[in-house]
Enzyme design. Structure first.
Site, PDB file in Angstrom:
ATOM      1  N   GLY A 134       2.736   2.427  10.633  1.00  0.00           N
ATOM      2  CA  GLY A 134       3.679   3.517  10.457  1.00  0.00           C
ATOM      3  C   GLY A 134       4.417   3.907  11.733  1.00  0.00           C
ATOM      4  N   SER A 180       3.664  -1.976  10.199  1.00  0.00           N
ATOM      5  CA  SER A 180       5.118  -2.028  10.399  1.00  0.00           C
ATOM      6  C   SER A 180       5.726  -3.381  10.036  1.00  0.00           C
ATOM      7  CB  SER A 180       5.480  -1.630  11.832  1.00  0.00           C
ATOM      8  OG  SER A 180       5.087  -0.292  12.080  1.00  0.00           O
ATOM      9  N   HIS A 215      -9.302   1.269   4.792  1.00  0.00           N
ATOM     10  CA  HIS A 215      -8.034   1.439   5.522  1.00  0.00           C
ATOM     11  C   HIS A 215      -8.259   2.382   6.706  1.00  0.00           C
ATOM     12  CE1 HIS A 215      -3.965   2.703   6.437  1.00  0.00           C
ATOM     13  NE2 HIS A 215      -3.581   1.568   5.882  1.00  0.00           N
ATOM     14  N   GLU A 230      -5.220  -4.792  10.563  1.00  0.00           N
ATOM     15  CA  GLU A 230      -4.195  -3.767  10.751  1.00  0.00           C
ATOM     16  C   GLU A 230      -4.460  -3.000  12.048  1.00  0.00           C
ATOM     17  OE1 GLU A 230      -2.216  -2.762   6.738  1.00  0.00           O
ATOM     18  OE2 GLU A 230      -3.870  -1.388   7.040  1.00  0.00           O
ATOM     19  N   LYS A 271       0.133   4.256  -0.201  1.00  0.00           N
ATOM     20  CA  LYS A 271      -0.452   5.476   0.383  1.00  0.00           C
ATOM     21  C   LYS A 271      -0.241   6.638  -0.595  1.00  0.00           C
ATOM     22  CE  LYS A 271       0.168   3.395   4.829  1.00  0.00           C
ATOM     23  NZ  LYS A 271       0.171   3.542   6.266  1.00  0.00           N
ATOM     24  N   GLU A 324      -6.615   4.782   7.812  1.00  0.00           N
ATOM     25  CA  GLU A 324      -6.422   6.216   7.531  1.00  0.00           C
ATOM     26  C   GLU A 324      -7.670   6.808   6.895  1.00  0.00           C
ATOM     27  OE1 GLU A 324      -2.745   5.687   5.426  1.00  0.00           O
ATOM     28  OE2 GLU A 324      -1.783   5.141   7.331  1.00  0.00           O
ATOM     29  N   ASN A 350       0.878  -1.173   0.000  1.00  0.00           N
ATOM     30  CA  ASN A 350       0.000   0.000   0.000  1.00  0.00           C
ATOM     31  C   ASN A 350       0.911   1.216   0.000  1.00  0.00           C
ATOM     32  OD1 ASN A 350      -1.708   2.102   0.591  1.00  0.00           O
ATOM     33  ND2 ASN A 350      -2.096   1.469   2.718  1.00  0.00           N
TER      34      ASN A 350
HETATM   35  P1  PGA Z   1       3.061   0.460   7.511  1.00  0.00           P
HETATM   36  O1  PGA Z   1       1.567   0.633   6.946  1.00  0.00           O
HETATM   37  O2  PGA Z   1       3.591  -0.835   6.927  1.00  0.00           O
HETATM   38  O3  PGA Z   1       3.803   1.672   7.002  1.00  0.00           O
HETATM   39  O4  PGA Z   1       2.963   0.395   8.987  1.00  0.00           O
HETATM   40  C1  PGA Z   1       0.718  -0.460   6.786  1.00  0.00           C
HETATM   41  C2  PGA Z   1      -0.603  -0.016   6.187  1.00  0.00           C
HETATM   42  O5  PGA Z   1      -1.086   1.066   6.575  1.00  0.00           O
HETATM   43  O6  PGA Z   1      -1.201  -0.709   5.348  1.00  0.00           O
END
Ligand code: PGA
Length: 250
Positions: free
Chosen positions: A173, A213, A95, A167, A11, A97, A9
């Protein structure tokens, strides 16, 4: 046997030329990876470039969102049939976010999932608890609630085409990966909810990815858990070598 899905992903990172540059090294690095499905989800504007750059390879492309109406006066939105027409095959839905910053709810997740399936896209539907919810012991209840609102209303035929991504929001992140045990516990809760609603065959078949992460040095221990059927990777999917090391975790 559930075939793992190793998904990236991106983003809101990379432009079209950076996208083309990524695939010019990534494709060869994962060309031998037949143990899994490989998916990259770039920002919308890069989807055609990514589809083009992965033709004839074992890498598939997805979008990160969609709107559930096919077309109309919805400035700034993109529909499932539009994504499908680019040659993309997947889409991330719900997601955290999008839930946090753009007001997505379990109800919009459901509508978007149906729209994706109607257009022939494969949805990766995200669920996960906030840190405060984990700390108050509400994780299982939150996950079951997200499943009940976003996925349980699907028909069994629709549900069979869905991939779930667990997640935990506190792991995204932050560099704080869930331990394989914490992740596996959540996957077991989710698979149990699937079993209760859709039955044994559906529960045994549904792929549940872990995200938060994931890095080249922790992917192996996560993938060693029988209930973890792949990963959804943000930051570590932006680098071709690094993400190829995640894909080739074996
Ligand atoms: P990250 O994000 O691997 O940067 O923690 C995962 C995601 O949001 O899908």
């Amino acid at each position: 046997m559930r075939k793992p899905v190793m998904a990236g992903n991106w983003k809101m990172y990379k432009n079209p030329s950076e996208t083309a540059a990524f695939f010019s090294s990534f494709n060869a690095l994962v060309a031998q990876a037949s143990h899994c499905e490989i998916v990259i989800c770039p920002p919308f504007v890069n989807v055609p470039t990514a589809v083009d750059a992965t033709k004839g390879s074992n890498v598939e492309i997805g979008a990160q969102n969609l709107y559930w109406v096919k077309e109309g006066a919805f400035t700034g939105e993109v529909s499932a049939p539009m994504i499908q027409a680019t040659g993309a095959q997947w889409v991330i839905i719900g997601h955290s976010e999008r839930r946090q910053y753009f007001g997505e709810t379990d109800e919009s997740v459901y509508k978007k999932t149906v729209a994706a399936l109607e257009a022939g896209l494969k949805p990766i539907v995200c669920v996960g608890e906030l840190l405060s919810q984990r700390e108050s012991g509400a994780t299982a209840e939150v996950l079951k609630g997200q499943f009940t609102g976003g996925l349980a209303p699907l028909t069994p035929e629709q549900f069979a085409k869905v991939v779930i991504a667990y997640e935990p929001v506190w792991a995204i992140g932050t560099g704080k990966t869930a331990t394989p045990e914490i992740a596996a516990d959540a996957h077991i809760v989710l698979r149990g909810a699937v079993r209760e609603k859709f039955g044994d065959a559906a529960a045994d078949a549904v792929r549940i990815l872990y995200g938060g992460s994931v890095k080249p040095d922790n992917v192996k221990s996560l993938m060693a858990k029988p209930d973890i059927d792949g990963v959804l990777v943000g930051g570590a999917s932006l680098d071709p070598k690094g993400f190829s090391n995640i894909v080739n975790f074996l």
